[in-house]
Enzyme design. Structure first.
Site, PDB file in Angstrom:
ATOM      1  N   ALA A  11       0.943  -1.203  -0.017  1.00 25.67           N
ATOM      2  CA  ALA A  11      -0.114  -0.030   0.096  1.00 25.67           C
ATOM      3  C   ALA A  11       0.670   1.227   0.119  1.00 25.67           C
ATOM      4  CB  ALA A  11      -1.012   0.025   1.255  1.00 25.67           C
ATOM      5  N   ILE A  14       2.737   3.205  -5.404  1.00 30.94           N
ATOM      6  CA  ILE A  14       1.845   2.668  -6.341  1.00 30.94           C
ATOM      7  C   ILE A  14       0.610   2.157  -5.901  1.00 30.94           C
ATOM      8  CG2 ILE A  14       2.045   0.857  -8.415  1.00 30.94           C
ATOM      9  CD1 ILE A  14       5.033   1.256  -8.469  1.00 30.94           C
ATOM     10  N   GLY A  15       0.634   1.266  -4.814  1.00 34.39           N
ATOM     11  CA  GLY A  15      -0.504   0.554  -4.249  1.00 34.39           C
ATOM     12  C   GLY A  15      -1.458   1.556  -4.206  1.00 34.39           C
ATOM     13  N   ARG A  83      15.600  -0.023  -3.519  1.00 40.22           N
ATOM     14  CA  ARG A  83      17.179   0.249  -3.334  1.00 40.22           C
ATOM     15  C   ARG A  83      17.292   1.546  -2.678  1.00 40.22           C
ATOM     16  NH1 ARG A  83      21.258  -1.547  -7.921  1.00 40.22           N
ATOM     17  NH2 ARG A  83      23.243  -0.523  -7.043  1.00 40.22           N
ATOM     18  N   ARG A  89      22.642  -4.434  -5.199  1.00 36.52           N
ATOM     19  CA  ARG A  89      21.657  -5.037  -5.914  1.00 36.52           C
ATOM     20  C   ARG A  89      21.401  -6.473  -5.513  1.00 36.52           C
ATOM     21  NH1 ARG A  89      22.520  -6.118 -12.269  1.00 36.52           N
ATOM     22  NH2 ARG A  89      20.372  -6.206 -13.029  1.00 36.52           N
ATOM     23  N   ASN A  96      13.710  -8.605  -1.356  1.00 40.40           N
ATOM     24  CA  ASN A  96      12.196  -8.594  -2.071  1.00 40.40           C
ATOM     25  C   ASN A  96      11.967  -9.976  -2.405  1.00 40.40           C
ATOM     26  OD1 ASN A  96      12.177  -5.933  -1.779  1.00 40.40           O
ATOM     27  ND2 ASN A  96      12.358  -5.443  -4.005  1.00 40.40           N
ATOM     28  N   ASN A 121      10.280  -4.640  -8.197  1.00 44.73           N
ATOM     29  CA  ASN A 121      11.598  -4.857  -8.888  1.00 44.73           C
ATOM     30  C   ASN A 121      12.565  -5.710  -7.866  1.00 44.73           C
ATOM     31  OD1 ASN A 121      11.595  -3.421 -11.186  1.00 44.73           O
ATOM     32  ND2 ASN A 121      11.956  -1.495 -10.313  1.00 44.73           N
ATOM     33  N   ARG A 152       6.511   5.283 -21.889  1.00 49.67           N
ATOM     34  CA  ARG A 152       7.556   6.322 -21.870  1.00 49.67           C
ATOM     35  C   ARG A 152       8.015   6.407 -23.429  1.00 49.67           C
ATOM     36  NH1 ARG A 152      10.094   3.544 -16.434  1.00 49.67           N
ATOM     37  NH2 ARG A 152       8.895   5.021 -14.904  1.00 49.67           N
ATOM     38  N   HIS A 176      12.928  -5.729 -17.793  1.00 52.69           N
ATOM     39  CA  HIS A 176      12.741  -4.382 -17.596  1.00 52.69           C
ATOM     40  C   HIS A 176      14.133  -3.956 -16.785  1.00 52.69           C
ATOM     41  CE1 HIS A 176      10.723  -0.836 -16.077  1.00 52.69           C
ATOM     42  NE2 HIS A 176      10.935  -1.298 -14.471  1.00 52.69           N
TER      43      HIS A 176
HETATM   44  O1  TXD Z   1       7.858  -1.130 -14.063  1.00 52.01           O
HETATM   45  C1  TXD Z   1       7.992  -1.487 -12.864  1.00 52.01           C
HETATM   46  N1  TXD Z   1       7.711  -2.946 -12.732  1.00 52.01           N
HETATM   47  C2  TXD Z   1       8.293  -0.757 -11.929  1.00 52.01           C
HETATM   48  C3  TXD Z   1       8.575  -1.226 -10.610  1.00 52.01           C
HETATM   49  C4  TXD Z   1       7.985   0.674 -11.984  1.00 52.01           C
HETATM   50  C5  TXD Z   1       8.293   1.614 -10.828  1.00 52.01           C
HETATM   51  C6  TXD Z   1       8.526   1.021  -9.502  1.00 52.01           C
HETATM   52  N2  TXD Z   1       8.747  -0.300  -9.614  1.00 52.01           N
HETATM   53  C7  TXD Z   1       8.770  -1.130  -8.197  1.00 52.01           C
HETATM   54  O2  TXD Z   1       7.310  -0.918  -7.623  1.00 52.01           O
HETATM   55  C8  TXD Z   1       9.555  -0.539  -7.151  1.00 52.01           C
HETATM   56  O3  TXD Z   1      11.044  -0.691  -7.512  1.00 52.01           O
HETATM   57  C9  TXD Z   1       9.125  -1.103  -5.895  1.00 52.01           C
HETATM   58  O4  TXD Z   1       9.791  -2.364  -5.930  1.00 52.01           O
HETATM   59  C10 TXD Z   1       7.765  -1.520  -6.353  1.00 52.01           C
HETATM   60  C11 TXD Z   1       6.729  -0.554  -5.512  1.00 52.01           C
HETATM   61  O5  TXD Z   1       6.970   0.871  -5.598  1.00 52.01           O
HETATM   62  P1  TXD Z   1       6.327   1.838  -4.768  1.00 52.01           P
HETATM   63  O6  TXD Z   1       6.872   3.202  -5.298  1.00 52.01           O
HETATM   64  O7  TXD Z   1       4.775   1.568  -4.362  1.00 52.01           O
HETATM   65  O8  TXD Z   1       7.162   1.433  -3.266  1.00 52.01           O
HETATM   66  P2  TXD Z   1       6.673   1.865  -1.747  1.00 52.01           P
HETATM   67  O9  TXD Z   1       5.850   3.179  -1.840  1.00 52.01           O
HETATM   68  O10 TXD Z   1       8.044   1.605  -1.169  1.00 52.01           O
HETATM   69  O11 TXD Z   1       5.641   0.546  -1.453  1.00 52.01           O
HETATM   70  C12 TXD Z   1       5.990  -0.495  -1.056  1.00 52.01           C
HETATM   71  C13 TXD Z   1       5.097  -1.156  -0.082  1.00 52.01           C
HETATM   72  C14 TXD Z   1       5.253  -0.249   1.251  1.00 52.01           C
HETATM   73  O12 TXD Z   1       3.955   0.149   1.764  1.00 52.01           O
HETATM   74  C15 TXD Z   1       5.725  -1.516   2.302  1.00 52.01           C
HETATM   75  O13 TXD Z   1       5.227  -1.486   3.496  1.00 52.01           O
HETATM   76  C16 TXD Z   1       5.171  -2.633   1.503  1.00 52.01           C
HETATM   77  O14 TXD Z   1       5.344  -2.552   0.070  1.00 52.01           O
HETATM   78  N3  TXD Z   1       5.820  -4.092   1.679  1.00 52.01           N
HETATM   79  C17 TXD Z   1       5.027  -5.038   1.905  1.00 52.01           C
HETATM   80  N4  TXD Z   1       3.591  -5.331   1.690  1.00 52.01           N
HETATM   81  C18 TXD Z   1       3.209  -6.623   2.000  1.00 52.01           C
HETATM   82  N5  TXD Z   1       4.076  -7.419   2.310  1.00 52.01           N
HETATM   83  C19 TXD Z   1       5.435  -7.318   2.688  1.00 52.01           C
HETATM   84  N6  TXD Z   1       6.220  -8.529   3.090  1.00 52.01           N
HETATM   85  C20 TXD Z   1       6.022  -5.932   2.576  1.00 52.01           C
HETATM   86  N7  TXD Z   1       7.170  -5.655   2.684  1.00 52.01           N
HETATM   87  C21 TXD Z   1       7.161  -4.288   1.991  1.00 52.01           C
END
Ligand code: TXD
Length: 319
Positions: A11, A14-15, A83, A89, A96, A121, A152, A176
């Site tokens: 959440a 992106i969520g 990251r 990496r 993750n 990612n 993009r 990606h």
């Molecule tokens: O094209 C693509 N695929 C991407 C990927 C484009 C942009 C961003 N991309 C990746 O999406 C980015 O590198 C991240 O790995 C994800 C999510 O990006 P976001 O910007 O939404 O990251 P946030 O704001 O850090 O949200 C991640 C949430 C955060 O609220 C954590 O508390 C939660 O993930 N989190 C979890 N939720 C459930 N279960 C577990 N285990 C957990 N661990 C962390």
């Protein structure tokens, strides 16, 4: 008819955006799940209060319990960490990968019939691991990257040519990351090949190369500007397009990270290719013919994905 149920695992930026879009577009009721207590509940409450203004009546709830995703039709996974400075990496991969294990098992035990879209990612490795951990059929687990990368690419091409983005059909293959393969030969402006359009508009090959490079580093450009965090509006929009294709059995051909299953001479991995998305999930990988240069660029990208899969297997011997 019962409403669709959309579960969003993660959440964060992106969520939350996914939940907003899903509500605005009336995709169904929404469950925002996160490990952090309070955040999904707070976002769900905030989003619910958009309803009276926007005129939607989706039920939006926040949860820290996987039982609440039961019966989800679509699950979009953004859970994980980004990251941070000082993190290698491999460190990121290790963290993750454990998140994908927890999420995969949560899906397996609570919503095994869902169509799952992974965004976390490093995308191509995480979607592969999520499929392995969840045990869901491969056609029901796909990764979102290509829709975003081609959006993009399309944006930059439209700006360069001074035409509407609506008329640009841009094509991206591969993993990606920096090795993705924007394919000019399959990219068109309302049917006109990009290279022909470039001649008409007086755009040089060198300039097209710059656009290809900018597309490849499109995510990094936004990370650098934001200072903290990464892109979230366009990633969320892109995943919603995939969810809509599934829910509406639209048979759209979208570039998604899918289990290639022998196509493109590849097997045992997920990578971005054009695929038909309909009610059966990833229904058919479309194998297009590529020039020798495009083929070797795709191979570089595939090799980078394979390296990540090997690293995952070393980190978790159950894979
Ligand atoms: O094209 C693509 N695929 C991407 C990927 C484009 C942009 C961003 N991309 C990746 O999406 C980015 O590198 C991240 O790995 C994800 C999510 O990006 P976001 O910007 O939404 O990251 P946030 O704001 O850090 O949200 C991640 C949430 C955060 O609220 C954590 O508390 C939660 O993930 N989190 C979890 N939720 C459930 N279960 C577990 N285990 C957990 N661990 C962390």
């Amino acid at each position: 008819m019962a409403r669709n149920k959309i579960a969003l695992i993660g959440a964060g930026n992106i969520g939350g955006t996914l939940a907003h879009l899903a509500a605005l577009k009336g995709l169904g009721d929404i469950v925002l799940f996160d490990v952090v207590e309070g955040v999904p509940q707070g976002k769900a409450l905030d989003l619910s209060q958009c309803g009276p203004v926007e005129g939607f009546d989706a039920k939006i709830t926040g949860s820290n319990d996987y039982a609440d995703i039961a019966g989800a039709d679509v699950i979009i996974v953004t859970a994980g960490v980004a990251r941070k400075p000082g993190m290698s990496r491999d460190d990121l991969l290790g963290i993750n990968l454990k998140v994908m294990k927890a999420v995969g098992e949560g899906i397996r035990d609570n919503a095994p019939d869902a169509f799952v879209i992974c965004i976390t990612n490093p995308l191509d490795a995480m979607v592969w691991a999520l499929r392995e951990f969840s045990g869901l059929p491969a056609n029901k687990v796909v990764g979102m990257a290509g829709v975003l990368d081609s959006a993009r690419f399309a944006t930059f091409l439209a700006w360069e040519f001074g035409v509407s983005v609506k008329d640009v059909n841009a094509f991206v293959l591969g993993g990606h990351g920096d090795t993705m393969v924007p394919v000019l030969s399959y990219s068109t402006i309302n049917g006109i090949p990009v290279k022909d359009m470039a001649k008409i508009k007086g755009v040089s090959e060198a300039r097209l190369d710059e656009i290809v490079k900018r597309t490849r580093s499109g995510g990094g450009e936004i990370v650098a500007l934001l200072g903290t965090g990464s892109a979230y509006y366009a990633p969320a929009t892109s995943a919603i397009a995939m969810a809509e294709a599934y829910l509406g059995d639209q048979k759209r051909i979208l570039p998604c990270a899918v289990n290639v299953e022998g196509k493109y001479g590849l097997d045992g991995l997920y990578v971005g290719v054009p695929v038909v998305i309909g009610a059966n999930g990833a229904e058919q990988v479309i194998e297009i013919s590529l020039s020798d240069e495009e083929k070797s660029n795709l191979q570089v990208s595939v090799d980078a994905v394979k390296e990540l899969l090997d690293a995952c297997k070393a980190l978790d011997p159950s894979l």
